[in-house]
Write an enzyme that holds these catalytic residues in place. Structure first.
Site: not given
Length: 357
Positions: A137-139
């Site tokens: 998941i990209k944050v």
């Protein structure tokens, strides 16, 4: 054909594709890149999906069949579908490397970049809903993002930290990663939670191009990368990280992003040839990948000594172009451009849904 993609692989660097489209998945292009070009993973972002959905009719049938009337929910369904299929392509690599490589990435809504609590909530929900073992998941690595990263690593969610521009920003997320692991260690939990830290390169050179003479073009991005790589090596060698590794942790890998050359006067493989380093990833657009396979020439491996890189940064600082304030601006602009792509993306989906209705 040069085989520089395999050369980079042999030097210990992973090449990932910075693109995804449903057409590419259906045509078997991704398998071809994996087998022929040594591509071992994939990244996506709001801009990439916006181009994919806007650029053709590959998604129209799925949009028509969508159960939800909320464009954001419909988008995440489409994206998770695509990423499930991409993840299958890279699953053998994920298995073979014991989870080091073979990842795909999905970004949380860029509207949440300054909202720690909602970033955490959405990242956990997307990770659970996708149910993909090799999904990051990209944050974004904003100040709010750093708090979310620590908490998400603590909760066992694999994270690709995005929108990093400077050693200072990289260090903050490396600290957040280690802190999340330390909290897991204190509770006797497994430390096997993967992460990459994505550093954007070409935007530096685009930003300063008009402010410096031609002989200084296309130098600052690589110089900043040199200092970030030196900092990365310090993190890997630090007692703090090594204590965690002794308990079963894997280090957060450094990833070079935004590595397509923007200046037509420069080599189209500049940011791949110059950033060869073991235990790193370079995620590249399709056009750059094909250029690398055709005529890339990886140079010397990057060094843990960044004195030359610091000297280049000093010559820019003399012209009032200092790394830390510029990095803040670049991060803000990067976040804003993702918000624009996100809004355009949801508008496109909304229009297609209305047309279908």
């Amino acid at each position: 054909m040069h085989d520089s993609a395999r050369t980079l692989n042999g030097l210990g660097q992973s090449l990932w594709l910075d693109n995804i489209t449903r057409g590419m998945l259906r045509a078997g292009t991704l398998e071809d890149y994996r087998d022929r070009c040594a591509v071992t993973g994939l990244t996506s972002n709001p801009t990439i999906f916006e181009h994919a959905i806007k650029g053709g009719d590959d998604y129209d049938a799925a949009i028509r069949a969508a159960a939800s009337t909320d464009p954001e929910a419909v988008f995440f369904d489409l994206a998770i579908d695509d990423l499930r299929n991409a993840a299958k392509v890279f699953e053998p690599i994920h298995q073979r490397t014991s989870g080091v490589d073979g990842w795909v990435s999905l970004e949380v809504s860029p509207l949440l970049a300054d909202d720690t609590a909602h970033t955490i909530e959405q990242a956990v929900a997307l990770h659970e809903r996708a149910g993909i073992a090799n999904l990051y998941i990209k944050v974004p690595g904003t100040t709010a993002g750093a708090g979310a990263i620590e908490e998400l690593i603590y909760r066992g969610v694999p994270i690709n930290v995005t929108l990093l521009f400077s050693p200072k920003q990289y260090q903050a997320v490396a600290d957040a990663y280690m802190k999340g692991l330390e909290r897991r260690l204190a509770e006797g939990l497994s430390l096997d939670v993967a992460s990459v830290a994505s550093v954007f390169i070409s935007r530096w050179d685009v930003k300063v191009a008009k402010a410096v003479p031609e002989e200084m073009h296309n130098q600052l991005g690589l110089a900043v990368a040199g200092s970030i790589y030196a900092r990365y090596r310090e993190v890997l060698a630090s007692p703090r990280m090594q204590r965690l590794m002794n308990e079963g942790a894997r280090p957060q890998r450094l990833l070079w992003a935004s590595t397509g050359t923007k200046d037509p006067a420069a080599s189209d493989t500049l940011y791949v040839d110059s950033l060869a380093a073991p235990f790193t990833v370079n995620t590249i657009p399709e056009k750059t990948l094909l250029a690398v396979v055709d005529h890339g020439q990886p140079g010397a491996l990057m060094s843990a000594d960044d004195s030359a890189a610091r000297a280049v940064q000093a010559s820019f600082a003399e012209r009032g172009l200092e790394v830390d304030p510029l990095a803040e601006t670049l991060q803000d602009e990067g976040a804003a451009s993702f918000v624009k792509s996100w809004n355009d993306l949801l508008d496109t989906i909304r229009q297609r849904m209305e047309k279908a209705a």
